[in-house]
Design a protein around this motif. Structure first.
Motif, short mmCIF file in Angstrom:
data_model
loop_
_atom_site.label_atom_id
_atom_site.label_comp_id
_atom_site.label_asym_id
_atom_site.label_seq_id
_atom_site.Cartn_x
_atom_site.Cartn_y
_atom_site.Cartn_z
N ALA A 1 62.01 44.80 51.12
CA ALA A 1 61.81 45.53 52.39
C ALA A 1 62.41 46.94 52.33
CB ALA A 1 62.42 44.74 53.54
N HIS A 2 63.52 47.09 51.63
CA HIS A 2 64.23 48.38 51.63
C HIS A 2 64.12 49.12 50.30
CE1 HIS A 2 65.77 47.28 55.53
NE2 HIS A 2 66.22 46.14 55.03
N ASP A 3 63.17 48.68 49.48
CA ASP A 3 62.94 49.34 48.19
C ASP A 3 64.17 49.43 47.30
OD1 ASP A 3 60.24 49.72 48.51
OD2 ASP A 3 60.51 51.60 49.63
N HIS A 4 65.01 48.41 47.33
CA HIS A 4 66.09 48.37 46.36
C HIS A 4 65.46 48.04 45.00
CE1 HIS A 4 69.18 48.65 49.37
NE2 HIS A 4 68.72 47.59 50.01
N THR A 5 65.95 48.69 43.97
CA THR A 5 65.36 48.46 42.65
C THR A 5 66.03 47.29 41.93
OG1 THR A 5 66.83 50.15 41.78
CG2 THR A 5 64.58 50.84 42.31
N MET A 6 67.27 47.00 42.32
CA MET A 6 68.03 45.94 41.64
C MET A 6 68.66 45.01 42.67
SD MET A 6 68.27 46.83 38.26
CE MET A 6 67.18 48.12 37.65
N CYS A 7 68.70 43.77 42.33
CA CYS A 7 69.18 42.76 43.25
C CYS A 7 70.10 41.83 42.46
CB CYS A 7 67.90 42.06 43.68
SG CYS A 7 67.98 40.82 44.82
N ILE A 8 71.39 41.76 42.81
CA ILE A 8 72.33 40.95 42.02
C ILE A 8 72.86 39.83 42.92
CG2 ILE A 8 74.33 40.99 40.49
CD1 ILE A 8 74.22 44.05 40.52
N ILE A 9 72.69 38.61 42.48
CA ILE A 9 73.05 37.49 43.35
C ILE A 9 74.23 36.70 42.79
CG2 ILE A 9 72.17 35.34 44.37
CD1 ILE A 9 69.40 36.78 44.41
N ASP A 10 75.28 36.60 43.62
CA ASP A 10 76.49 35.84 43.28
C ASP A 10 76.24 34.37 43.61
OD1 ASP A 10 79.09 35.35 42.53
OD2 ASP A 10 80.02 36.17 44.33
N THR A 11 76.81 33.48 42.84
CA THR A 11 76.61 32.06 43.12
C THR A 11 77.95 31.33 43.07
OG1 THR A 11 76.27 31.62 40.77
CG2 THR A 11 74.30 32.04 42.09
N ALA A 12 77.96 30.08 43.52
CA ALA A 12 79.20 29.30 43.54
C ALA A 12 79.55 28.83 42.13
CB ALA A 12 79.03 28.10 44.46
N GLY A 13 80.83 28.55 41.89
CA GLY A 13 81.26 28.10 40.56
C GLY A 13 82.17 26.89 40.63
N ARG A 14 81.97 26.08 41.65
CA ARG A 14 82.86 24.92 41.82
C ARG A 14 82.58 23.89 40.72
NH1 ARG A 14 80.12 25.93 46.07
NH2 ARG A 14 78.84 24.08 45.79
N LEU A 15 83.60 23.64 39.92
CA LEU A 15 83.40 22.76 38.77
C LEU A 15 83.26 21.29 39.13
CD1 LEU A 15 85.63 23.55 35.71
CD2 LEU A 15 83.19 23.18 35.82
N HIS A 16 83.99 20.85 40.14
CA HIS A 16 84.05 19.41 40.40
C HIS A 16 82.75 18.85 40.96
CE1 HIS A 16 85.56 21.65 43.85
NE2 HIS A 16 85.05 20.69 44.60
N THR A 17 81.82 19.70 41.28
CA THR A 17 80.54 19.18 41.78
C THR A 17 79.42 19.63 40.85
OG1 THR A 17 80.34 21.12 43.15
CG2 THR A 17 81.21 19.16 44.21
N LYS A 18 79.65 19.40 39.56
CA LYS A 18 78.75 19.94 38.55
C LYS A 18 77.27 19.61 38.80
CE LYS A 18 81.05 20.33 34.49
NZ LYS A 18 81.55 19.70 33.28
N GLY A 19 77.00 18.31 39.02
CA GLY A 19 75.60 17.91 39.24
C GLY A 19 75.01 18.66 40.41
N GLY A 20 75.75 18.64 41.51
CA GLY A 20 75.31 19.32 42.73
C GLY A 20 75.12 20.81 42.50
N LEU A 21 76.04 21.37 41.72
CA LEU A 21 75.98 22.81 41.47
C LEU A 21 74.72 23.18 40.68
CD1 LEU A 21 77.44 25.48 41.74
CD2 LEU A 21 78.80 24.92 39.75
N MET A 22 74.38 22.36 39.69
CA MET A 22 73.19 22.65 38.90
C MET A 22 71.92 22.47 39.75
SD MET A 22 74.37 23.79 36.23
CE MET A 22 76.15 23.98 36.25
N ASP A 23 71.93 21.46 40.63
CA ASP A 23 70.79 21.28 41.53
C ASP A 23 70.66 22.50 42.44
OD1 ASP A 23 70.40 18.85 40.44
OD2 ASP A 23 71.25 17.69 42.11
N GLU A 24 71.82 22.95 42.92
CA GLU A 24 71.83 24.11 43.82
C GLU A 24 71.29 25.35 43.11
OE1 GLU A 24 75.45 24.51 46.30
OE2 GLU A 24 75.62 26.46 45.31
N LEU A 25 71.70 25.53 41.85
CA LEU A 25 71.21 26.69 41.09
C LEU A 25 69.70 26.59 40.86
CD1 LEU A 25 73.86 27.39 38.33
CD2 LEU A 25 73.13 28.93 40.15
N GLY A 26 69.25 25.37 40.57
CA GLY A 26 67.82 25.15 40.36
C GLY A 26 67.04 25.55 41.61
N LYS A 27 67.59 25.16 42.76
CA LYS A 27 66.91 25.47 44.02
C LYS A 27 66.92 26.99 44.27
CE LYS A 27 67.05 24.31 48.93
NZ LYS A 27 67.89 23.71 49.97
N ILE A 28 68.06 27.62 44.01
CA ILE A 28 68.16 29.08 44.18
C ILE A 28 67.09 29.76 43.32
CG2 ILE A 28 69.61 31.11 43.64
CD1 ILE A 28 72.05 29.46 44.47
#
Ligand code: GDP
Length: 289
Positions: free
Chosen positions: A170-197
């Motif tokens: 919408a605002h013609d940004h040329t680059m988009c950098i997305i931060d994500t969670a890094g909680r180790l104790h929920t590894k399975g959930g975290l990978m599912d979450e990344l897949g969805k992202i």
């Protein structure tokens, strides 16, 4: 670059000798192990260099130093360290275990891209830690980039990622950098979450880079912790942080060969300008001296 990476301190004795002796090889082995090349690469290098020395019949330690440089460059040449950011917007997803320097890296990368004429938006998709969002907002302000924040704590990270790419378009940004969670104790959930992202982003734009951030001071143990990302997150490049605080330059080669993924950026300090692209021959020059 930080002289701490350098092997040359450990090798000083070796180069003071007039000829290559068994002690030379012992010194070299110690220097490589201390620099965190790991036992396998150390052994391979020593073996290859012994063969080179025999074949070329050299006995000057200075020649050995040159050969070490060549052998290292040859191994680095297998990997392309270039960031691939041709898409508009170029979407960069940044992943990694908490504490490795993910948010700091995003701030530095945003700054680097803005300084090079890009219009950048960062997305705070680590929505479970209010502090993480605030930290990213501070970096975005310093870097001169826009930011998309969650509307409430715990908002679906994929929806923040979606909104970030939407804002970029919408605002013609040329680059988009997305931060994500890094909680180790929920590894399975975290990978599912990344897949969805990733799926949600890809509905709007291809993902140019998925960068995994690794902390050089944690060495191989840190790589073990990050294996789930390597196995499941489709990583396209590695960022190695905290090289300033460690004498562990060999980790760079060890991690690249262990994962088969190129190093694309290195972090060498907590300041906003302390991030550089990875240039193997400069690195080898620094390391070997
Ligand atoms: P995150 O949890 O992965 O987002 O990690 P942060 O970005 O919050 O960084 C964790 C800590 O590491 C902070 O104190 C940073 O200042 C520090 N840090 C990040 N990158 C570097 C680096 O390249 N060198 C040094 N010395 N510290 C770093």
């Amino acid at each position: 670059m930080a002289a701490k990476w350098s092997l040359s301190g450990a090798l000083r004795g070796m180069f003071q000798r007039e000829t290559i002796t068994e002690e030379t090889w012992d010194d070299l082995e110690t220097a490589l192990i201390m620099a965190d090349f790991g036992p396998d690469i150390t052994e391979q290098l020593i073996e290859a260099l012994r063969a080179d020395v025999d074949r070329l019949m050299v006995d000057d330690p200075k020649d050995l130093k040159r050969m070490l440089r060549e052998r290292l460059e040859e191994r680095f040449a297998e990997y392309d360290p270039t960031l691939s950011l041709q898409e508009r917007p170029a979407v960069i997803l940044v992943v990694g275990v908490n504490g490795v320097g993910k948010t700091t890296t995003i701030g530095k990368l945003a700054r680097f891209l803005v300084a090079n004429g890009q219009s950048v938006v960062v997305g705070a998709a680590d929505t479970f830690r209010a502090a993480a969002v605030e930290q990213l907002a501070t970096w975005a302000q310093r870097a001169g980039s826009a930011i998309v924040r969650p509307e409430r704590e715990g908002q679906d990270p994929a929806s923040v990622a979606f909104q970030t790419v939407e804002a970029a378009k919408a605002h013609d940004h040329t680059m988009c950098i997305i931060d994500t969670a890094g909680r180790l104790h929920t590894k399975g959930g975290l990978m599912d979450e990344l897949g969805k992202i990733k799926r949600v982003i890809e509905k709007q734009a291809p993902i140019s880079e998925v960068l995994l951030v690794l902390d050089a001071t944690t060495g191989q143990n840190g790589v073990n912790q990050a294996m789930a990302f390597i196995e499941h997150a489709g990583i396209t490049g590695l960022v190695v942080t905290k090289l300033d605080g460690s004498a562990k330059g060999g980790f760079i080669l060890a991690v690249q060969e262990r994962t088969g993924i190129p190093i694309k950026l290195i972090g060498q300090g907590e300041g906003i300008d302390d991030l550089t692209g990875f240039t193997p021959h400069v690195f080898v020059e620094q390391l070997v001296g």
